[in-house]
Design an enzyme around this catalytic site. Structure first.
Site, PDB file in Angstrom:
ATOM      1  N   GLY A   1       0.780  -1.234   0.000  1.00  0.00           N
ATOM      2  CA  GLY A   1       0.000   0.000   0.000  1.00  0.00           C
ATOM      3  C   GLY A   1       0.810   1.282   0.000  1.00  0.00           C
ATOM      4  O   GLY A   1       0.354   2.298  -0.513  1.00  0.00           O
TER       5      GLY A   1
ATOM      6  N   ARG B   1      -5.136   0.157  -6.843  1.00  0.00           N
ATOM      7  CA  ARG B   1      -3.926   0.798  -6.311  1.00  0.00           C
ATOM      8  C   ARG B   1      -3.418   1.891  -7.237  1.00  0.00           C
ATOM      9  O   ARG B   1      -2.747   2.823  -6.815  1.00  0.00           O
ATOM     10  CB  ARG B   1      -2.803  -0.236  -6.143  1.00  0.00           C
ATOM     11  CG  ARG B   1      -3.058  -1.292  -5.088  1.00  0.00           C
ATOM     12  CD  ARG B   1      -1.756  -2.028  -4.788  1.00  0.00           C
ATOM     13  NE  ARG B   1      -1.941  -3.290  -4.079  1.00  0.00           N
ATOM     14  CZ  ARG B   1      -2.075  -3.404  -2.761  1.00  0.00           C
ATOM     15  NH1 ARG B   1      -2.053  -2.340  -1.999  1.00  0.00           N
ATOM     16  NH2 ARG B   1      -2.234  -4.585  -2.191  1.00  0.00           N
TER      17      ARG B   1
ATOM     18  N   ASP C   1      -5.263   2.368  10.509  1.00  0.00           N
ATOM     19  CA  ASP C   1      -6.683   2.074  10.698  1.00  0.00           C
ATOM     20  C   ASP C   1      -6.865   1.607  12.152  1.00  0.00           C
ATOM     21  O   ASP C   1      -6.956   2.429  13.055  1.00  0.00           O
ATOM     22  CB  ASP C   1      -7.046   0.992   9.666  1.00  0.00           C
ATOM     23  CG  ASP C   1      -8.514   0.631   9.631  1.00  0.00           C
ATOM     24  OD1 ASP C   1      -9.342   1.503   9.912  1.00  0.00           O
ATOM     25  OD2 ASP C   1      -8.854  -0.528   9.317  1.00  0.00           O
ATOM     26  N   THR C   2      -6.836   0.300  12.413  1.00  0.00           N
ATOM     27  CA  THR C   2      -6.894  -0.166  13.801  1.00  0.00           C
ATOM     28  C   THR C   2      -5.601   0.156  14.542  1.00  0.00           C
ATOM     29  O   THR C   2      -5.589   0.266  15.768  1.00  0.00           O
ATOM     30  CB  THR C   2      -7.106  -1.694  13.864  1.00  0.00           C
ATOM     31  OG1 THR C   2      -5.990  -2.342  13.266  1.00  0.00           O
ATOM     32  CG2 THR C   2      -8.374  -2.109  13.158  1.00  0.00           C
ATOM     33  N   GLY C   3      -4.495   0.258  13.794  1.00  0.00           N
ATOM     34  CA  GLY C   3      -3.188   0.521  14.386  1.00  0.00           C
ATOM     35  C   GLY C   3      -2.377  -0.745  14.653  1.00  0.00           C
ATOM     36  O   GLY C   3      -1.208  -0.683  15.021  1.00  0.00           O
TER      37      GLY C   3
ATOM     38  N   GLU D   1       3.826   4.419   5.494  1.00  0.00           N
ATOM     39  CA  GLU D   1       2.673   3.512   5.435  1.00  0.00           C
ATOM     40  C   GLU D   1       1.504   4.227   4.772  1.00  0.00           C
ATOM     41  O   GLU D   1       1.377   5.456   4.861  1.00  0.00           O
ATOM     42  CB  GLU D   1       2.353   3.082   6.885  1.00  0.00           C
ATOM     43  CG  GLU D   1       1.072   2.363   7.146  1.00  0.00           C
ATOM     44  CD  GLU D   1       1.018   0.942   6.602  1.00  0.00           C
ATOM     45  OE1 GLU D   1       1.208   0.793   5.382  1.00  0.00           O
ATOM     46  OE2 GLU D   1       0.729   0.014   7.384  1.00  0.00           O
TER      47      GLU D   1
ATOM     48  N   ASP E   1      -5.663  -0.663  -1.841  1.00  0.00           N
ATOM     49  CA  ASP E   1      -6.385  -1.601  -2.688  1.00  0.00           C
ATOM     50  C   ASP E   1      -7.641  -2.149  -2.045  1.00  0.00           C
ATOM     51  O   ASP E   1      -7.852  -2.052  -0.831  1.00  0.00           O
ATOM     52  CB  ASP E   1      -5.491  -2.804  -2.997  1.00  0.00           C
ATOM     53  CG  ASP E   1      -5.363  -3.746  -1.786  1.00  0.00           C
ATOM     54  OD1 ASP E   1      -4.977  -3.260  -0.703  1.00  0.00           O
ATOM     55  OD2 ASP E   1      -5.668  -4.944  -1.922  1.00  0.00           O
TER      56      ASP E   1
ATOM     57  N   LEU F   1       0.836  -1.180  12.470  1.00  0.00           N
ATOM     58  CA  LEU F   1       1.904  -0.248  12.838  1.00  0.00           C
ATOM     59  C   LEU F   1       2.554  -0.586  14.170  1.00  0.00           C
ATOM     60  O   LEU F   1       3.768  -0.514  14.310  1.00  0.00           O
ATOM     61  CB  LEU F   1       1.349   1.167  12.900  1.00  0.00           C
ATOM     62  CG  LEU F   1       1.627   2.034  11.685  1.00  0.00           C
ATOM     63  CD1 LEU F   1       1.130   3.428  11.944  1.00  0.00           C
ATOM     64  CD2 LEU F   1       3.118   2.027  11.355  1.00  0.00           C
TER      65      LEU F   1
ATOM     66  N   LYS G   1      -7.422   6.860  10.132  1.00  0.00           N
ATOM     67  CA  LYS G   1      -8.843   6.716  10.496  1.00  0.00           C
ATOM     68  C   LYS G   1      -8.914   6.542  12.005  1.00  0.00           C
ATOM     69  O   LYS G   1      -9.030   5.423  12.516  1.00  0.00           O
ATOM     70  CB  LYS G   1      -9.443   5.467   9.815  1.00  0.00           C
ATOM     71  CG  LYS G   1      -9.752   5.623   8.351  1.00  0.00           C
ATOM     72  CD  LYS G   1     -10.653   4.497   7.848  1.00  0.00           C
ATOM     73  CE  LYS G   1      -9.867   3.375   7.248  1.00  0.00           C
ATOM     74  NZ  LYS G   1     -10.716   2.363   6.554  1.00  0.00           N
TER      75      LYS G   1
ATOM     76  N   PHE H   1     -14.056   2.792   3.838  1.00  0.00           N
ATOM     77  CA  PHE H   1     -13.019   1.998   3.199  1.00  0.00           C
ATOM     78  C   PHE H   1     -12.641   2.686   1.897  1.00  0.00           C
ATOM     79  O   PHE H   1     -13.469   2.890   1.017  1.00  0.00           O
ATOM     80  CB  PHE H   1     -13.472   0.551   2.930  1.00  0.00           C
ATOM     81  CG  PHE H   1     -12.310  -0.331   2.609  1.00  0.00           C
ATOM     82  CD1 PHE H   1     -11.553  -0.896   3.626  1.00  0.00           C
ATOM     83  CD2 PHE H   1     -11.930  -0.557   1.290  1.00  0.00           C
ATOM     84  CE1 PHE H   1     -10.446  -1.678   3.337  1.00  0.00           C
ATOM     85  CE2 PHE H   1     -10.822  -1.337   0.996  1.00  0.00           C
ATOM     86  CZ  PHE H   1     -10.079  -1.901   2.023  1.00  0.00           C
TER      87      PHE H   1
HETATM   88  P1  IMP Z   1      -4.505  -1.597  10.576  1.00  0.00           P
HETATM   89  O1  IMP Z   1      -3.563  -2.672  11.033  1.00  0.00           O
HETATM   90  O2  IMP Z   1      -5.934  -1.949  10.874  1.00  0.00           O
HETATM   91  O3  IMP Z   1      -4.139  -0.229  11.036  1.00  0.00           O
HETATM   92  O4  IMP Z   1      -4.500  -1.644   9.021  1.00  0.00           O
HETATM   93  C1  IMP Z   1      -3.494  -1.163   8.274  1.00  0.00           C
HETATM   94  C2  IMP Z   1      -3.549  -1.752   6.889  1.00  0.00           C
HETATM   95  O5  IMP Z   1      -4.874  -2.140   6.505  1.00  0.00           O
HETATM   96  C3  IMP Z   1      -3.121  -0.705   5.909  1.00  0.00           C
HETATM   97  O6  IMP Z   1      -1.745  -0.759   5.693  1.00  0.00           O
HETATM   98  C4  IMP Z   1      -3.924  -1.047   4.687  1.00  0.00           C
HETATM   99  O7  IMP Z   1      -3.204  -1.928   3.854  1.00  0.00           O
HETATM  100  C5  IMP Z   1      -5.167  -1.741   5.189  1.00  0.00           C
HETATM  101  N1  IMP Z   1      -6.320  -0.803   5.225  1.00  0.00           N
HETATM  102  C6  IMP Z   1      -6.900  -0.237   6.305  1.00  0.00           C
HETATM  103  N2  IMP Z   1      -7.895   0.572   5.964  1.00  0.00           N
HETATM  104  C7  IMP Z   1      -7.957   0.528   4.616  1.00  0.00           C
HETATM  105  C8  IMP Z   1      -8.799   1.186   3.638  1.00  0.00           C
HETATM  106  O8  IMP Z   1      -9.696   1.988   3.925  1.00  0.00           O
HETATM  107  N3  IMP Z   1      -8.531   0.874   2.341  1.00  0.00           N
HETATM  108  C9  IMP Z   1      -7.549   0.016   1.964  1.00  0.00           C
HETATM  109  N4  IMP Z   1      -6.750  -0.604   2.821  1.00  0.00           N
HETATM  110  C10 IMP Z   1      -6.955  -0.354   4.148  1.00  0.00           C
HETATM  111 MG    MG Z   2      -3.842  -3.386   1.819  1.00  0.00          MG
END
Ligand code: IMP
Ligand code: MG
Length: 171
Positions: free
Chosen positions: A39, A160, A98-100, A94, A154, A103, A126, A147
């Site tokens: 991403g 992408r 999103d949820t974190g 990055e 993607d 990271l 987010k 989303f």
């Molecule tokens: P997290 O671990 O939930 O913070 O998610 C991080 C990863 O989820 C990102 O690097 C993205 O690849 C994917 N992701 C989270 N939200 C989105 C979205 O809205 N669109 C596309 N990919 C997302």
């Molecule tokens: Mg992804």
């Protein structure tokens, strides 16, 4: 099509972030950018081209999502870095926090490699979706809980290549 951020808006913000990052490090010292595949690849490409030649870069790949728009919370290291991080200024690049969970995992494994400094740059955030507290020093845009796809992001490996960011159809 539901455009959230058009190409010009993204480009302008990425140039600002590049300047901000450059300002935060002592002149002449290397800044090593770690792009999170897949991403982060377009954000990374634009970011480094707006920065000075002291930048170096590497790639890491993790997977946290199956073919889904919801996080599974499971993070796997798919491709490791080519070079070590010890004593270097590291910036994780990055696409979105999103949820974190992704990271937090990345920061933990990279911090264990003893970089001089470790910071994170995310094009999007987010905050309403956060499950863990995670520090992100550079954020391009804070968005609502949609989303989104495009500019590296993607859905099922598609979209992408869009130059803009849009809310996924039908969401
Ligand atoms: P997290 O671990 O939930 O913070 O998610 C991080 C990863 O989820 C990102 O690097 C993205 O690849 C994917 N992701 C989270 N939200 C989105 C979205 O809205 N669109 C596309 N990919 C997302
Ligand atoms: Mg992804």
């Amino acid at each position: 099509m539901n455009v959230l951020l058009d190409a010009d808006t993204i480009q302008a913000r990425v140039r600002e972030l590049a300047a901000e990052i450059e300002r935060d490090y002592p002149p002449g010292e290397e800044i090593h950018l770690v792009c999170v595949l897949k991403g982060g690849f377009i954000f990374m490409a634009d970011l480094v081209r707006a920065m000075s030649p002291r930048v170096s870069l590497d790639f890491i790949a993790v997977s946290s999502y199956a073919k889904s728009t919801k996080s599974s919370g499971e993070v796997r290291l798919l491709k490791d870095l080519d070079s070590g991080l010890q004593g270097r200024h590291i910036v994780i690049v990055e696409d979105i926090v999103d949820t974190g969970l992704t990271l937090i995992y990345l920061q933990e494994i990279l911090r264990a490699r003893a970089p001089k400094t470790l910071r994170t740059a995310c094009l999007l955030s987010k905050p309403s979706r956060r499950q863990v507290e995670v520090t992100v020093e550079y954020i391009g845009f804070t968005i609502e809980d949609h989303f989104v796809v495009g500019y590296g992001l993607d859905y099922g490996e598609k979209y992408r290549n869009l130059a803009h960011i849009e809310v996924l159809n039908g969401e």
